[in-house]
Write a protein that holds these residues in place. Structure first.
Motif, PDB file in Angstrom:
ATOM      1  N   ILE A 189       0.554   1.599   1.568  1.00 27.43           N
ATOM      2  CA  ILE A 189       0.110   2.461   0.469  1.00 27.43           C
ATOM      3  C   ILE A 189      -0.409   1.658  -0.722  1.00 27.43           C
ATOM      4  CG2 ILE A 189       0.879   4.150  -1.264  1.00 27.43           C
ATOM      5  CD1 ILE A 189       2.936   5.111   0.860  1.00 27.43           C
ATOM      6  N   LEU A 190       0.346   0.642  -1.137  1.00 24.48           N
ATOM      7  CA  LEU A 190       0.064  -0.024  -2.413  1.00 24.48           C
ATOM      8  C   LEU A 190      -0.636  -1.372  -2.272  1.00 24.48           C
ATOM      9  CD1 LEU A 190       3.470   0.827  -4.114  1.00 24.48           C
ATOM     10  CD2 LEU A 190       1.243   1.770  -4.737  1.00 24.48           C
ATOM     11  N   TYR A 191      -0.467  -2.046  -1.140  1.00 22.22           N
ATOM     12  CA  TYR A 191      -1.125  -3.347  -0.981  1.00 22.22           C
ATOM     13  C   TYR A 191      -2.402  -3.224  -0.146  1.00 22.22           C
ATOM     14  CZ  TYR A 191      -1.914  -8.278  -0.007  1.00 22.22           C
ATOM     15  OH  TYR A 191      -2.487  -9.520   0.087  1.00 22.22           O
ATOM     16  N   TYR A 192      -2.275  -2.659   1.052  1.00 18.54           N
ATOM     17  CA  TYR A 192      -3.445  -2.526   1.918  1.00 18.54           C
ATOM     18  C   TYR A 192      -4.290  -1.308   1.552  1.00 18.54           C
ATOM     19  CZ  TYR A 192      -1.169  -6.110   4.699  1.00 18.54           C
ATOM     20  OH  TYR A 192      -0.575  -7.278   5.106  1.00 18.54           O
ATOM     21  N   ARG A 193      -3.717  -0.404   0.754  1.00 18.66           N
ATOM     22  CA  ARG A 193      -4.432   0.787   0.244  1.00 18.66           C
ATOM     23  C   ARG A 193      -4.997   1.636   1.381  1.00 18.66           C
ATOM     24  NH1 ARG A 193      -8.255  -2.731  -3.441  1.00 18.66           N
ATOM     25  NH2 ARG A 193      -7.942  -4.013  -1.595  1.00 18.66           N
ATOM     26  N   VAL A 194      -4.152   1.848   2.390  1.00 17.95           N
ATOM     27  CA  VAL A 194      -4.539   2.697   3.513  1.00 17.95           C
ATOM     28  C   VAL A 194      -3.471   3.770   3.704  1.00 17.95           C
ATOM     29  CG1 VAL A 194      -5.797   0.866   4.686  1.00 17.95           C
ATOM     30  CG2 VAL A 194      -3.380   1.223   5.213  1.00 17.95           C
TER      31      VAL A 194
END
Length: 259
Positions: free
Chosen positions: A218-223
């Motif tokens: 959710i927060l690092y790879y934004r997927v």
């Protein structure tokens, strides 16, 4: 069981009162007070970031951000399990003097730790902005869901350790040692892809692995998190919660005598 849940709900004001007292008393008499909510995890992040980016040289872009995103949920989980192991014993006078559903104690403790995590997530959002990373709005919709899943998991384990510690007090020390090892078995300081293929199944037995994977998605790879990771996190958390709730229910009948 339904009647038991109704009894706990009937004591929701007591839960609120205990949560309020826990939050106020946690840093009572401290000069920096509530700021320790941010200082403690920041210190851990600085230490681990220095060790794994400078000494071990983990090849993850903007490693400090990756670490921060995983560390905040871990601090909540670690606090819930370690502190949860002694929360019933800490309320021994209350348990022996008045009747109330004993589940109220671990619920209030884990809830106060959960609220601390929500406040500490300010650090995560600041780190994301400082890194110029940005957010995926669709992926961000899953953030409250994984937080609730982790809360259920932490509460289930807190039920288990808080009840068993009343009868077997050495568990408090065992839990402390166990948590020191557990953090390294959770992909907080490394990516799941770094785990050898033959060991990956073993690592996913760890109930915190899919939880941390979803936070990173959710927060690092934004997927949007994979349905596989989400489903595993949900099923494992619910299973552990059910076992913890039933075990606590079975053991709480002897709390007053043991305490």
């Amino acid at each position: 069981m339904l009647q038991r849940i109704k009894n706990i709900y009937a004591y929701r004001d007591m839960i609120y009162s205990l949560v309020h007292r826990e939050l106020r008393g946690r840093y009572k008499g401290s000069v920096l007070g509530f700021l320790w909510t941010y200082i403690n995890p920041l210190c851990q992040i600085i230490v681990y970031s220095a060790v794994f980016s400078v000494i071990f040289r983990v090849q993850i872009d903007k490693f400090y951000l990756y670490l921060t995103i995983g560390m905040m949920p871990w601090v909540f989980f670690n606090t819930s399990v370690q502190g949860g192991s002694t929360c019933v014993r800490a309320q021994a006078d209350l348990v022996k003097k008045i009747y109330f559903p004993r589940e109220v104690i671990p619920i209030s403790y884990v809830t106060s730790a959960f609220l601390n995590m929500l406040f500490s997530f300010i650090i995560v959002f600041l780190a994301v902005f400082a890194a110029g990373w940005g957010f995926n709005p669709l992926a961000l919709l899953f953030l409250p869901l994984i937080m609730i899943i982790e809360y259920i998991l932490a509460l289930g384990i807190a039920f288990i350790v808080s009840a068993v510690t009343v009868y077997f007090r050495d568990l408090e020390q065992i839990v402390g040692v166990m948590m020191m090892a557990w953090i390294y078995l959770t992909p907080i300081m490394y990516d799941v892809d770094f785990i050898p293929e033959q060991l990956r199944t073993l690592f996913f037995i760890n109930p915190m692995t899919p939880v941390i994977v979803v936070y990173h998605d959710i927060l690092y790879y934004r997927v949007i998190p994979s349905s596989e990771s989400l489903l595993q996190a949900v099923l494992v958390s619910l299973a552990i919660f059910a076992v913890g709730f039933l075990l606590f229910w079975k053991l709480d009948q002897g709390f007053a005598e043991e305490l």
